[in-house]
Scaffold this motif. Structure first.
Motif, PDB file in Angstrom:
ATOM      1  N   ASN A   1       0.833  -1.143  -0.046  1.00  0.00           N
ATOM      2  CA  ASN A   1       0.004   0.095  -0.068  1.00  0.00           C
ATOM      3  C   ASN A   1       1.047   1.226   0.072  1.00  0.00           C
ATOM      4  OD1 ASN A   1      -1.852   2.051   0.521  1.00  0.00           O
ATOM      5  ND2 ASN A   1      -2.960   0.874   2.249  1.00  0.00           N
ATOM      6  N   GLN A   2       0.587   2.390  -0.756  1.00  0.00           N
ATOM      7  CA  GLN A   2       1.256   3.546  -0.907  1.00  0.00           C
ATOM      8  C   GLN A   2       0.962   4.737  -0.127  1.00  0.00           C
ATOM      9  OE1 GLN A   2       3.202   3.945  -4.262  1.00  0.00           O
ATOM     10  NE2 GLN A   2       3.711   1.888  -4.686  1.00  0.00           N
ATOM     11  N   GLY A   3      -0.127   4.172   0.789  1.00  0.00           N
ATOM     12  CA  GLY A   3      -0.821   5.348   1.688  1.00  0.00           C
ATOM     13  C   GLY A   3      -1.484   6.353   0.838  1.00  0.00           C
ATOM     14  N   GLY A   4      -1.982   5.989  -0.341  1.00  0.00           N
ATOM     15  CA  GLY A   4      -2.727   7.054  -1.059  1.00  0.00           C
ATOM     16  C   GLY A   4      -1.807   8.103  -1.889  1.00  0.00           C
ATOM     17  N   GLU A   5      -0.827   7.998  -1.624  1.00  0.00           N
ATOM     18  CA  GLU A   5       0.209   8.729  -2.416  1.00  0.00           C
ATOM     19  C   GLU A   5       0.456   8.342  -3.818  1.00  0.00           C
ATOM     20  OE1 GLU A   5       3.887  10.208  -1.008  1.00  0.00           O
ATOM     21  OE2 GLU A   5       3.432   9.961   0.895  1.00  0.00           O
ATOM     22  N   GLN A   6       0.319   9.217  -4.672  1.00  0.00           N
ATOM     23  CA  GLN A   6       0.470   8.598  -6.281  1.00  0.00           C
ATOM     24  C   GLN A   6       1.973   8.558  -6.755  1.00  0.00           C
ATOM     25  OE1 GLN A   6      -2.317  10.692  -8.790  1.00  0.00           O
ATOM     26  NE2 GLN A   6      -3.681   9.375  -8.047  1.00  0.00           N
ATOM     27  N   HIS A   7       2.274   7.451  -6.597  1.00  0.00           N
ATOM     28  CA  HIS A   7       3.743   7.113  -7.274  1.00  0.00           C
ATOM     29  C   HIS A   7       3.583   6.356  -8.733  1.00  0.00           C
ATOM     30  CE1 HIS A   7       4.643   7.255  -3.068  1.00  0.00           C
ATOM     31  NE2 HIS A   7       5.760   7.759  -3.140  1.00  0.00           N
ATOM     32  N   LEU A   8       4.586   6.674  -9.538  1.00  0.00           N
ATOM     33  CA  LEU A   8       4.736   6.027 -10.866  1.00  0.00           C
ATOM     34  C   LEU A   8       5.904   5.267 -10.594  1.00  0.00           C
ATOM     35  CD1 LEU A   8       4.219   8.891 -13.377  1.00  0.00           C
ATOM     36  CD2 LEU A   8       2.703   7.001 -13.112  1.00  0.00           C
ATOM     37  N   HIS A  18       4.258  14.740  -7.344  1.00  0.00           N
ATOM     38  CA  HIS A  18       3.560  15.711  -6.292  1.00  0.00           C
ATOM     39  C   HIS A  18       4.702  16.321  -5.588  1.00  0.00           C
ATOM     40  CE1 HIS A  18      -0.502  14.884  -7.469  1.00  0.00           C
ATOM     41  NE2 HIS A  18      -0.015  13.540  -7.235  1.00  0.00           N
ATOM     42  N   THR A  19       5.655  15.568  -4.918  1.00  0.00           N
ATOM     43  CA  THR A  19       6.627  15.937  -4.064  1.00  0.00           C
ATOM     44  C   THR A  19       7.998  15.972  -4.912  1.00  0.00           C
ATOM     45  OG1 THR A  19       7.357  13.622  -3.594  1.00  0.00           O
ATOM     46  CG2 THR A  19       5.853  14.777  -2.207  1.00  0.00           C
ATOM     47  N   PHE A  20       7.990  15.624  -6.221  1.00  0.00           N
ATOM     48  CA  PHE A  20       9.186  16.051  -7.077  1.00  0.00           C
ATOM     49  C   PHE A  20      10.256  15.036  -6.697  1.00  0.00           C
ATOM     50  CE2 PHE A  20       6.793  19.843  -7.526  1.00  0.00           C
ATOM     51  CZ  PHE A  20       6.510  19.832  -8.787  1.00  0.00           C
ATOM     52  N   GLU A  21      10.025  14.007  -6.008  1.00  0.00           N
ATOM     53  CA  GLU A  21      10.876  12.910  -5.514  1.00  0.00           C
ATOM     54  C   GLU A  21      11.009  11.503  -6.438  1.00  0.00           C
ATOM     55  OE1 GLU A  21      10.994  13.575  -0.948  1.00  0.00           O
ATOM     56  OE2 GLU A  21       9.319  12.508  -1.607  1.00  0.00           O
ATOM     57  N   ALA A  22      12.379  11.110  -6.413  1.00  0.00           N
ATOM     58  CA  ALA A  22      12.668   9.885  -7.297  1.00  0.00           C
ATOM     59  C   ALA A  22      13.451   8.759  -6.266  1.00  0.00           C
ATOM     60  CB  ALA A  22      13.185  10.152  -8.436  1.00  0.00           C
ATOM     61  N   TRP A  23      13.017   7.718  -6.484  1.00  0.00           N
ATOM     62  CA  TRP A  23      13.822   6.555  -5.882  1.00  0.00           C
ATOM     63  C   TRP A  23      14.414   5.458  -6.897  1.00  0.00           C
ATOM     64  CZ3 TRP A  23       9.325   8.599  -4.266  1.00  0.00           C
ATOM     65  CH2 TRP A  23       9.478   9.180  -2.952  1.00  0.00           C
ATOM     66  N   VAL A  24      15.698   4.674  -6.682  1.00  0.00           N
ATOM     67  CA  VAL A  24      15.922   3.506  -7.304  1.00  0.00           C
ATOM     68  C   VAL A  24      15.883   2.556  -6.239  1.00  0.00           C
ATOM     69  CG1 VAL A  24      17.811   2.529  -8.690  1.00  0.00           C
ATOM     70  CG2 VAL A  24      17.306   4.836  -9.089  1.00  0.00           C
ATOM     71  N   GLY A  25      15.127   1.635  -6.313  1.00  0.00           N
ATOM     72  CA  GLY A  25      14.974   0.711  -5.181  1.00  0.00           C
ATOM     73  C   GLY A  25      14.489   1.612  -4.079  1.00  0.00           C
ATOM     74  N   VAL A  26      14.997   1.460  -2.922  1.00  0.00           N
ATOM     75  CA  VAL A  26      14.734   2.332  -1.676  1.00  0.00           C
ATOM     76  C   VAL A  26      15.964   3.408  -1.561  1.00  0.00           C
ATOM     77  CG1 VAL A  26      14.314   0.144  -0.447  1.00  0.00           C
ATOM     78  CG2 VAL A  26      16.562   0.840  -0.233  1.00  0.00           C
TER      79      VAL A  26
END
Length: 106
Positions: A1-8, A18-26
């Motif tokens: 579950n992503q807590g309602g946040e919208q991630h691609l 929305h937050t302009f954040e990016a992750w590779v893995g963790v």
């Protein structure tokens, strides 16, 4: 579950528009705003061919007519590719000669 946040998500890369954040893995990764805009645009269209003019219009909007060549786009793509590879992303932006670019899983 992503807590309602919208991630691609695509491959092992995740972005939050929305937050302009990016992750590779963790691992959270640092991108310039333009790099983020490019990555987001590709993440919204995985496996789709995207022309340089489409990219220019998407990133710069009405100001893209001021761009007299697409070298800046090529440079941004090159930088983004390097960063993704350095962080161990399993996705890559490939050039389709004479056509544009495509985001694919490596």
């Amino acid at each position: 579950n992503q807590g309602g946040e919208q991630h691609l998500c695509f491959g092992n890369v995740k972005v939050n528009p929305h937050t302009f954040e990016a992750w590779v893995g963790v691992q959270k990764v640092d991108l310039s705003r333009k790099e983020f805009d490019f990555l987001l645009y590709f993440m919204q269209r995985p496996n789709h061919l995207i022309s340089k003019s489409m990219l220019a219009e998407a990133i710069w909007g009405d100001h893209f007519d001021d761009i007299d060549n697409y070298d800046f786009i090529s440079a941004q793509i090159k930088n983004l590719r390097k960063r993704l590879a350095a962080w161990g992303a399993n996705i890559v932006i490939v050039a389709v000669y004479g056509m544009g670019y495509k985001l694919v899983e490596n």
